[in-house]
Write an enzyme that holds these catalytic residues in place. Structure first.
Site, PDB file in Angstrom:
ATOM      1  N   GLU A 240      11.765  13.844  -9.648  1.00 55.90           N
ATOM      2  CA  GLU A 240      12.245  12.937  -8.598  1.00 55.90           C
ATOM      3  C   GLU A 240      11.198  11.856  -8.316  1.00 55.90           C
ATOM      4  O   GLU A 240      11.526  10.689  -8.132  1.00 55.90           O
ATOM      5  CB  GLU A 240      12.528  13.757  -7.327  1.00 55.90           C
ATOM      6  CG  GLU A 240      12.864  12.906  -6.132  1.00 55.90           C
ATOM      7  CD  GLU A 240      13.311  13.722  -4.907  1.00 55.90           C
ATOM      8  OE1 GLU A 240      13.489  14.951  -5.039  1.00 55.90           O
ATOM      9  OE2 GLU A 240      13.480  13.123  -3.846  1.00 55.90           O
ATOM     10  N   GLN A 277      -4.685 -22.758  -5.587  1.00 55.73           N
ATOM     11  CA  GLN A 277      -5.516 -21.655  -6.088  1.00 55.73           C
ATOM     12  C   GLN A 277      -5.135 -20.331  -5.419  1.00 55.73           C
ATOM     13  O   GLN A 277      -5.075 -19.291  -6.069  1.00 55.73           O
ATOM     14  CB  GLN A 277      -6.994 -21.940  -5.838  1.00 55.73           C
ATOM     15  CG  GLN A 277      -7.875 -20.886  -6.507  1.00 55.73           C
ATOM     16  CD  GLN A 277      -9.318 -20.955  -6.042  1.00 55.73           C
ATOM     17  OE1 GLN A 277      -9.603 -20.944  -4.853  1.00 55.73           O
ATOM     18  NE2 GLN A 277     -10.219 -21.041  -6.997  1.00 55.73           N
TER      19      GLN A 277
END
Ligand SMILES: Cc1cc2nc3c(=O)[nH]c(=O)nc-3n(C[C@H](O)[C@H](O)[C@H](O)COP(=O)(O)OP(=O)(O)OC[C@H]3O[C@@H](n4cnc5c(N)ncnc54)[C@H](O)[C@@H]3O)c2cc1C
Length: 383
Positions: A240, A277
């Site tokens: 799971e 940036q």
């Protein structure tokens, strides 16, 4: 960008068929399903017709007898990011294995055909209003009578809870960790459903409360040893958790992709915002985290395919990928600016959907507990 090597050519052919099917049968309905708080019953049947439900099931049940976990990974990777409320992985890899592996021949004969065709949607009910992380604290109780059991109690936050035709219910049968797993069928007297719970995300997932009031469970509907269900629940958790890890990483990848597109399109101060940036650095960091998430997940899948996946590794994958998803969607909303807060932008939905990943299938804290215990750092090592 990391080149994943977990898949072969047949897997990629399968991926293309899933993608095409989902474009036609799933994604066009996603908005309606979100408004209705539930996917349709038809989509389950259509998935069954395609052979996408429990591919590992025997051909006599309509399955393909194809037990390769990677086909289910592909379903999760292709469907989950754009329709995360269609819990096909829960059905295929979390609940059906209980019946497939733990069930008797008679139980398999009775239930597997409907499970494979999509007529019978599956759910698993462990969590209760009073207990979630501490499964040993389950208070729903089953009492043994001559030829049946009587079930009383309630469950909450149960995925597929509204559509489910069959629910695997964990109930106390004795002291301590004596817990049994019971197959509760739609229509059984005393079994009722409460609200379809409104959530922060996963709007099309029917998450429900379930109530059991003197439900008479025939002995033929007891799954495995009625006093050893706790051990069975623990055994299935590793699978799971890596299935979860895949879905989380796939959704984070989708957030990255939609953001990449957005920041190259949106302009500020005379240039695309993606060329600042800051944007470049954020995207670079996220790319690195995503690749690390894929690498860890694929490593766990390889271990799982060999039957060697440990609970600790599965917990690491669940912990890391869900935390990466959380960080990625948050940064991606930020890079969208105000648009990221608007429902009409996909990133806003991805943000809401991601919050649950660190909570269900075991919270991040419980994952750290499991990993820490594996390091020998538990209460017993205090002296
Ligand atoms: C959308 C959704 C779908 C779900 N689907 C299902 C389903 O299909 N079936 C099902 O059975 N359940 C389901 N759940 C339940 C889910 O698995 C639980 O919510 C989860 O395990 C946490 O349990 P809890 O909510 O009781 O939180 P609690 O256990 O009350 O935890 C609250 C907080 O305490 C922390 N905590 C608890 N114990 C410890 C500890 N030992 N050390 C440190 N911190 C601790 C937790 O990490 C958390 O931060 C679902 C939940 C949601 C929201």
């Amino acid at each position: 960008m990391l080149k994943r090597t977990i898949y072969d050519e047949e897997h990629e052919i399968f991926r293309n068929s899933v993608r095409k099917w989902a474009e036609e049968e799933v994604f066009p309905h996603a908005e309606t399903w979100r408004e209705e708080g539930c996917v349709s019953r038809e989509v389950w049947k259509k998935a069954g017709e395609q052979g996408f439900l429990c591919m590992y099931a025997d051909e006599k049940y309509g399955g393909l007898g194809l037990d390769d976990f990677r086909y289910d990974m592909i379903l999760a990777e292709e469907i989950n990011p754009r329709e995360p409320g269609f819990f096909i992985a829960l059905h295929n890899r979390i609940v059906a294995p209980y019946i497939h592996k733990l069930g008797t021949d008679e139980q398999r004969d009775r239930f597997m055909p409907g499970i494979v065709s999509g007529d019978c949607v599956l759910a698993i009910a462990m969590t209760e209003p009073g207990t979630g992380s501490d499964l040993g604290g389950v208070r729903t109780r089953a009492v043994e009578m001559d030829d049946h059991w009587v079930l009383n109690g309630s469950k909450t936050y149960i995925s597929n809870g509204f559509l489910a035709g069959l629910v695997v219910v964990a109930a106390r049968t004795g002291d301590g960790h004596e817990i049994g797993l019971f197959l509760v069928e739609d229509g059984m007297e005393g079994f009722s459903r409460g609200r379809n719970l409104k959530k922060m995300g996963l709007a099309s997932q029917d998450t429900a409360e379930l109530f059991f009031d003197d439900v008479k469970i025939p002995k033929a509907n007891v799954l495995g040893d009625p006093r050893k269900g706790f051990k069975s629940m623990m055994m299935n958790l590793a699978e799971e958790r890596i299935m979860g890890a895949l879905g989380f990483t796939a959704r984070a990848e989708r957030a990255f992709d939609v953001t990449m597109e957005y920041i190259m399109d949106r302009r500020a101060f005379g240039r695309p915002i993606g060329t600042f940036q800051n944007s470049r650095f954020k995207m670079a960091s996220m790319r690195t985290e995503l690749d690390a998430a894929w690498a860890l997940t694929d490593h766990c899948v390889r271990e799982h395919l060999k039957g060697e996946l440990s609970a600790e590794m599965a917990a690491q994958a669940k912990l890391f990928t869900s935390e990466v998803e959380g960080r990625v969607v948050d940064e991606c909303v930020q890079l969208h600016g105000g648009a990221g807060y608007m429902e009409e932008y996909e990133i806003s939905r991805l943000y809401g959907d991601a919050r649950i990943s660190r909570i269900y299938a075991g919270t991040s804290e419980i994952m750290r507990e499991i990993i820490g215990r594996g390091l020998g750092l538990d209460e017993r090592s205090r002296n």
